[in-house]
Design a protein around this motif. Structure first.
Motif, PDB file in Angstrom:
ATOM      1  N   LEU A  45       9.115  -2.980  64.824  1.00 21.08           N
ATOM      2  CA  LEU A  45       8.105  -1.931  64.680  1.00 21.08           C
ATOM      3  C   LEU A  45       7.692  -1.367  66.037  1.00 21.08           C
ATOM      4  O   LEU A  45       7.532  -2.112  67.005  1.00 21.08           O
ATOM      5  N   SER A  46       7.477  -0.063  66.058  1.00 18.34           N
ATOM      6  CA  SER A  46       7.011   0.585  67.292  1.00 18.34           C
ATOM      7  C   SER A  46       5.508   0.376  67.430  1.00 18.34           C
ATOM      8  O   SER A  46       4.817   0.037  66.467  1.00 18.34           O
TER       9      SER A  46
ATOM     10  N   LEU B  96       2.087 -10.565  68.002  1.00 16.71           N
ATOM     11  CA  LEU B  96       0.883 -10.735  68.810  1.00 16.71           C
ATOM     12  C   LEU B  96       0.149  -9.409  68.990  1.00 16.71           C
ATOM     13  O   LEU B  96      -1.073  -9.335  68.875  1.00 16.71           O
ATOM     14  N   ARG B  97       0.904  -8.334  69.238  1.00 18.36           N
ATOM     15  CA  ARG B  97       0.274  -7.011  69.371  1.00 18.36           C
ATOM     16  C   ARG B  97      -0.404  -6.607  68.054  1.00 18.36           C
ATOM     17  O   ARG B  97      -1.504  -6.064  68.052  1.00 18.36           O
TER      18      ARG B  97
ATOM     19  N   SER C 251      10.385 -14.752  72.231  1.00 15.91           N
ATOM     20  CA  SER C 251      11.108 -13.698  71.521  1.00 15.91           C
ATOM     21  C   SER C 251      10.324 -12.390  71.500  1.00 15.91           C
ATOM     22  O   SER C 251       9.091 -12.375  71.571  1.00 15.91           O
ATOM     23  N   SER C 252      11.055 -11.296  71.368  1.00 19.30           N
ATOM     24  CA  SER C 252      10.415  -9.980  71.293  1.00 19.30           C
ATOM     25  C   SER C 252       9.623  -9.829  70.001  1.00 19.30           C
ATOM     26  O   SER C 252       8.583  -9.173  69.981  1.00 19.30           O
TER      27      SER C 252
ATOM     28  N   GLN D 208      -0.826   2.117  63.151  1.00 19.42           N
ATOM     29  CA  GLN D 208      -1.083   2.622  61.793  1.00 19.42           C
ATOM     30  C   GLN D 208      -1.311   1.486  60.811  1.00 19.42           C
ATOM     31  O   GLN D 208      -2.176   1.550  59.962  1.00 19.42           O
ATOM     32  N   LEU D 209      -0.508   0.431  60.896  1.00 14.25           N
ATOM     33  CA  LEU D 209      -0.551  -0.648  59.928  1.00 14.25           C
ATOM     34  C   LEU D 209      -1.693  -1.636  60.150  1.00 14.25           C
ATOM     35  O   LEU D 209      -2.114  -2.314  59.217  1.00 14.25           O
TER      36      LEU D 209
END
Length: 172
Positions: free
Chosen positions: A163-164, A39-40, A32-33, A170-171
């Protein structure tokens, strides 16, 4: 499930080498996306905290597998798929930070496999899950953020799948 060193052995080995165990972010990955977004996030977080990333892929039981070779082929296909997700999603981040993602395959029912794995590993700082941007968040997210929310030995980080990359940076 392929077993890694037990937590106690891992900790004592590091202590003998003069190191402390690194904070580990465990990400449950599928195709899934939202899993790729989680993961990123985990890779960025690990890079910023001098941590590690472990990627858990779960091979669910097949209804009927007549020959062991078929089961082995299914497992190998799953491992290759997870390696592809890791490479596509966080390859650059891991390379830049010098972090290696350890890929683990577990067998069985997904919720039980995650609970068992997290229960064995005291160095896991957080279970990182991705939630679908819309609709049902999936059985693992529903379980660990619902009826089993307070039973894990580590926090659950729920990462919105929409989320981009800029917002993830940032987070994290």
């Amino acid at each position: 499930m392929r077993r890694l060193r037990s937590s106690a052995v891992y900790r004592s080995t590091l202590q003998m080498e003069g190191q402390t165990p690194k904070r580990t972010y465990l990400v449950v990955v599928d195709d899934s996306s939202e899993a790729a977004v989680a993961l990123r996030f985990a890779a960025r977080r690990a890079a910023k905290t001098n941590g590690r990333v472990e990627v858990l892929g779960i091979v669910e039981p097949q209804d009927f597998v007549q020959w062991g070779g078929v089961q082995n082929a299914i497992e190998e296909e799953q491992r290759l798929r997870i390696e592809g997700v890791v490479s596509a999603s966080v390859g650059e981040i891991l390379d830049e930070a010098g972090i290696e993602a350890k890929i683990i395959l577990a067998h069985g029912e997904p919720v039980k496999a995650v609970r068992d794995y997290v229960g064995e590993r005291t160095e896991i700082a957080a279970l990182v899950l991705g939630a679908a941007p819309s609709g049902n968040p999936g059985p693992i997210v529903s379980h660990f953020c619902g009826i089993d929310a307070g039973k894990l030995p580590c926090p659950v980080m729920l990462i919105p799948g929409g989320l981009s990359d800029e917002r993830l940076e940032q987070l994290s």
